[in-house]
Design a protein around this motif. Structure first.
Motif, short mmCIF file in Angstrom:
data_model
loop_
_atom_site.label_atom_id
_atom_site.label_comp_id
_atom_site.label_asym_id
_atom_site.label_seq_id
_atom_site.Cartn_x
_atom_site.Cartn_y
_atom_site.Cartn_z
N ASP A 1 82.45 46.42 14.76
CA ASP A 1 83.20 47.09 15.82
C ASP A 1 82.23 47.88 16.71
OD1 ASP A 1 85.33 47.95 17.31
OD2 ASP A 1 85.94 49.51 15.90
N ALA A 2 81.43 47.14 17.48
CA ALA A 2 80.46 47.75 18.39
C ALA A 2 80.20 46.77 19.52
CB ALA A 2 79.15 48.04 17.65
N THR A 3 79.85 47.29 20.69
CA THR A 3 79.59 46.38 21.81
C THR A 3 78.26 45.64 21.64
OG1 THR A 3 78.73 48.25 23.04
CG2 THR A 3 80.98 47.57 23.53
N VAL A 4 77.33 46.26 20.92
CA VAL A 4 76.06 45.58 20.63
C VAL A 4 75.88 45.53 19.11
CG1 VAL A 4 73.57 45.56 20.95
CG2 VAL A 4 75.06 46.40 22.79
N ALA A 5 75.82 44.34 18.56
CA ALA A 5 75.58 44.15 17.13
C ALA A 5 74.53 43.05 16.99
CB ALA A 5 76.86 43.77 16.41
N LEU A 6 73.48 43.35 16.23
CA LEU A 6 72.37 42.40 16.09
C LEU A 6 72.11 42.10 14.63
CD1 LEU A 6 69.91 44.03 18.65
CD2 LEU A 6 71.40 42.05 19.03
N THR A 7 71.81 40.84 14.35
CA THR A 7 71.49 40.43 12.99
C THR A 7 70.06 40.84 12.66
OG1 THR A 7 72.98 38.56 13.20
CG2 THR A 7 71.36 38.46 11.41
N GLY A 8 69.89 41.56 11.54
CA GLY A 8 68.57 41.98 11.10
C GLY A 8 67.97 41.00 10.12
N SER A 9 68.78 40.50 9.21
CA SER A 9 68.29 39.52 8.24
C SER A 9 69.46 38.71 7.70
CB SER A 9 67.56 40.22 7.08
OG SER A 9 68.47 41.00 6.34
N ALA A 10 69.11 37.61 7.05
CA ALA A 10 70.14 36.75 6.47
C ALA A 10 69.57 36.04 5.25
CB ALA A 10 70.63 35.73 7.49
N LYS A 11 70.38 35.99 4.21
CA LYS A 11 70.04 35.18 3.04
C LYS A 11 71.13 34.12 2.97
CE LYS A 11 67.81 38.72 0.30
NZ LYS A 11 67.82 39.50 -0.92
N VAL A 12 70.72 32.85 3.13
CA VAL A 12 71.72 31.80 3.21
C VAL A 12 71.42 30.68 2.21
CG1 VAL A 12 72.21 32.28 5.63
CG2 VAL A 12 70.57 30.50 5.03
N SER A 13 72.46 29.95 1.89
CA SER A 13 72.32 28.81 0.99
C SER A 13 73.26 27.70 1.45
CB SER A 13 72.68 29.26 -0.42
OG SER A 13 72.59 28.17 -1.30
N PHE A 14 72.70 26.51 1.64
CA PHE A 14 73.50 25.35 2.00
C PHE A 14 73.85 24.63 0.71
CE2 PHE A 14 70.99 26.44 5.66
CZ PHE A 14 71.91 26.34 6.71
N ARG A 15 75.13 24.60 0.35
CA ARG A 15 75.57 24.09 -0.95
C ARG A 15 75.86 22.59 -0.99
NH1 ARG A 15 74.10 27.80 -4.60
NH2 ARG A 15 74.77 29.85 -3.95
N HIS A 16 76.49 22.09 0.07
CA HIS A 16 76.85 20.67 0.13
C HIS A 16 76.75 20.18 1.57
CE1 HIS A 16 78.34 20.13 -3.95
NE2 HIS A 16 78.83 21.35 -3.86
N PRO A 17 76.42 18.90 1.75
CA PRO A 17 76.37 18.36 3.11
C PRO A 17 77.75 18.35 3.75
CG PRO A 17 75.53 16.76 1.49
CD PRO A 17 76.06 17.92 0.74
N VAL A 18 77.75 18.57 5.05
CA VAL A 18 78.98 18.54 5.84
C VAL A 18 78.87 17.34 6.77
CG1 VAL A 18 80.35 19.78 7.56
CG2 VAL A 18 79.28 21.03 5.67
N LYS A 19 79.94 16.56 6.89
CA LYS A 19 79.88 15.31 7.64
C LYS A 19 80.66 15.38 8.96
CE LYS A 19 78.11 12.41 4.43
NZ LYS A 19 77.38 11.20 4.56
N LEU A 20 80.40 14.39 9.79
CA LEU A 20 81.11 14.23 11.05
C LEU A 20 82.61 14.26 10.80
CD1 LEU A 20 81.12 13.48 14.11
CD2 LEU A 20 81.09 11.09 13.39
#
Length: 188
Positions: A124-143
């Motif tokens: 809830d702010a007019t400016v919000a910026l991503t500082g870091s991210a820890k992500v994991s891709f679990r399964h392929p996503v298809k068309l």
């Protein structure tokens, strides 16, 4: 495929599935209930259950508040629900321009962008910026897959927000991430 039920049982299950997940398509419901898409459409008509697009509008009307940190064009996917500062959902349908030509698997940056923009939208702010991210891709996503992302703010310390995002295709987790997003005070 599921074992065929009587018409009444099937319609009760249809209601239960849609109440639990209003984002299910007629095709997904047909697969879950082991019937044709036409049968699902007939059941929905008899039960006066609107099609997916109308259900999404209903869900969106129930909790949508204006997003301050992003414009509609900056948000990746369709925002269907948001409770500012707490939780939100978006849907991204994987199109031909989002996949590798050789195997029709979605490029990871589209899933990341959907999750990241949803995490930023929750702040809830007019400016919000991503500082870091820890992500994991679990399964392929298809068309053609519809990716449903759910984001939750799990911690707030001063202007630092931790946002957990889980993205699913037909109840299968395909992406998980935790984003650290900072609300930046505007000058002037």
């Amino acid at each position: 495929m599921k074992k065929k039920n009587t018409k009444t049982q099937r319609q009760h299950e249809l209601i239960k599935y849609i109440n639990n997940n209003p984002f299910l398509t007629d095709e997904e419901l047909a697969e879950l209930l082991g019937v044709s898409v036409q049968t699902i459409r007939l059941d929905r008509t008899v039960l006066k259950i609107p099609e997916l697009r109308e259900r999404l509008k209903h869900v969106a009307r129930g909790g949508t508040t204006p997003v301050k940190s992003l414009t509609d064009e900056e948000l990746v996917g369709e925002l269907v629900n948001i409770d500012m500062g707490r939780i939100g959902n978006s849907i991204l349908t994987i199109t031909k321009d989002m996949v590798f030509k050789k195997n029709l698997v979605a490029r990871g940056h589209h899933l990341f962008a959907q999750a990241n923009s949803l995490a930023v939208a929750l702040i809830d702010a007019t400016v919000a910026l991503t500082g870091s991210a820890k992500v994991s891709f679990r399964h392929p996503v298809k068309l053609g897959d519809r990716v449903i992302a759910e984001a939750k703010v799990t911690e707030i310390r001063e202007n630092r927000h931790l946002v957990a995002v889980i993205s699913k295709v037909r109840d299968m987790v395909v992406f998980e991430g935790v984003f650290t997003v900072f609300a930046i005070a505007e000058e002037g």
